[in-house]
Enzyme design. Structure first.
Site: not given
Length: 467
Positions: A235, A269
């Site tokens: 990720e 993010c």
């Protein structure tokens, strides 16, 4: 072979005042080898431990997190600077994720029957072994949790390599597991540098690796995992589009956009990195954003009235300011902020940029800080085109009263997640992960528990007649 103990120690430096709080020595190769051995030994027993024991451990960890949420929240704030309310909320979310997999893990991993014309067949989900989990600093408890919880309940054991600036959060999670009754080796914290990761990935006792972090780190780990034929998930960064259509309540959605972007001082993010607004409402939307910016209070993360806390480190604030300065040099318009605040600590003014065009670095880079980038589009098609014009593909959101219209747009966005009328969020039951340069694999939800198990086929039939 390099001895890991020769590198610099890992340190807690309070970003509110840049003062050194505590430091820990880095483990030697021999110490790491011993801990890998313990994790591998623990796996041989943990893999066959009854689900009731595994789920009981997770419930106990969740209980400890809730009981100590203020203490743990303050520790996260001390180490990486986020507002205390955000830190406490993160601890509560982590507890919810542990409970989610404790409540559902056994059912998720139950044998899955398969239709076959002769005999019978089913999928048995079996743990892989020792997992290396490499996690970042921006959510020092949550990032651990969403990777560790499903894997512990699945029967794997975990080695955690956390970010070097949150060593106390890293260590205290190991302490909590031990307090909850985890056998030695089921969950282990490693104080090792990033340069030591390939050596650990290469170890035959380590069966898989999960990383949340930067593109360079992800590329390095994916290469190592491929070299040694290990399963991996990544990720990585994101440059999420926050699309606003022309039928919304402008003031309401503008406020949500600012909240999304300033969450964790912009160090998320999935925050609203690129706010894309329909031209019919763009002027009014921008004026509301300016008004909201003027009211933001930057300050002490322990003060409940603070809206924007410091960034995580000196390096972080310098990097983001450099990105803003480059954008302005390349022709972007700076409407607010953009400078360092003249006070101790890693503080930066909330920043508002517009006029960002293809070819500028800010157009294609992830900006990991309190920088609101504003775009105007003529129609839905242009919004989709702009949203997809990035190497990243993590999350995104679409705001509209006409939810069918928003859904049509959501289906066209190339990301792992799209939220309608909500900025990209986090709940235990919803999968988290991206595509393109944002990585691969999923965490949370039922999907998260299947990443590091072996879906083994077991087939039975009459002797001599297998088909």
């Amino acid at each position: 072979m390099e001895t890991l103990g020769k590198v610099s120690p890992v340190k807690t430096v309070n970003p509110f005042n840049n003062e050194l709080v505590k430091e820990f020595g880095v483990m030697s190769d021999a110490e790491v080898d011993s801990l890998i051995a313990k994790a591998n030994k623990a796996f041989q027993t943990w893999r066959t431990t009854p689900f009731s024991t595994r789920t009981g451990l997770l419930h106990k960890v969740a209980s400890i997190l809730r009981e100590r949420k203020e203490e743990l929240g303050k520790l996260a704030t001390l180490e990486m600077g986020k507002r205390l309310s955000e830190s406490i909320g993160e601890v509560e979310l982590s507890a919810n994720i542990f409970d989610y997999y404790a409540d559902n893990g056994e059912a998720f991993l139950a044998d899955k029957p398969l239709d076959t014309p002769i005999g019978s067949a089913f999928i048995s989900y079996e743990p892989l072994g020792v997992l290396l989990s490499i996690q970042p600093w921006n959510f020092p408890f949550y990032q651990i949790t969403r990777n560790v919880a499903p894997n512990i309940v699945a029967g794997n054991t975990v080695l955690l390599k956390h970010a070097s600036n949150v060593p106390q959060c890293a260590k205290i999670m190991e302490d909590i597991f031990l307090e909850a009754g985890a056998p030695e080796g089921v969950y282990t914290n490693l104080f090792v540098p990033g340069s030591g990761m390939e050596r650990i990935v290469a170890d035959e006792r380590v069966k898989a690796v999960a990383l949340t972090g930067s593109e360079p780190a992800g590329s390095s780990i994916a290469a190592a995992a491929g070299k040694y034929i290990k399963k991996s998930t990544l990720e990585l960064g994101g440059s999420d589009a926050f699309i606003v259509l022309d039928d919304v309540d402008v003031d309401q959605i503008a406020d949500i956009a600012v909240t999304s972007r300033m969450w964790n001082a912009g160090q998320v993010c999935t925050s609203a990195k690129r706010v894309i607004v329909h031209e019919k409402i763009a002027e009014k939307f921008l004026e509301r954003v300016k008004t909201k910016f003027a009211s933001l209070k930057v300050g002490d993360p322990l003060d409940p009235s603070t809206d924007v806390a410091p960034l995580s480190s000196e390096k972080a604030v310098k990097d983001v300011i450099k990105q803003v300065e480059t954008a302005v040099k390349e022709g972007a318009q700076l409407l607010a902020g953009g400078k360092r605040i003249n006070r101790p600590g890693a503080f930066m003014e909330p920043t508002l940029l517009t006029g960002i065009t293809p070819g500028m670095e800010a157009y294609s880079e992830e900006v990991f800080g309190p920088v609101f980038m504003f775009y105007v589009v003529e129609n839905d098609e242009e919004a989709v085109k702009l949203a997809n014009d990035t190497k990243f593909g993590l999350g995104g959101s679409v705001f509209a009263k006409d939810t069918e219209r928003a859904l049509r747009i959501a289906r066209q966005i190339d990301t792992g997640m799209v939220y309608i009328n909500h900025f990209t969020g986090i709940t235990p039951e919803l999968p988290f992960g991206g595509t393109k340069n944002s990585g691969y694999g999923r965490e949370q939800s039922p999907l998260g528990i299947y990443e590091f198990v072996n879906p083994k086929l077991i087939r039975t039939s009459e002797p001599g007649n297998p088909y």
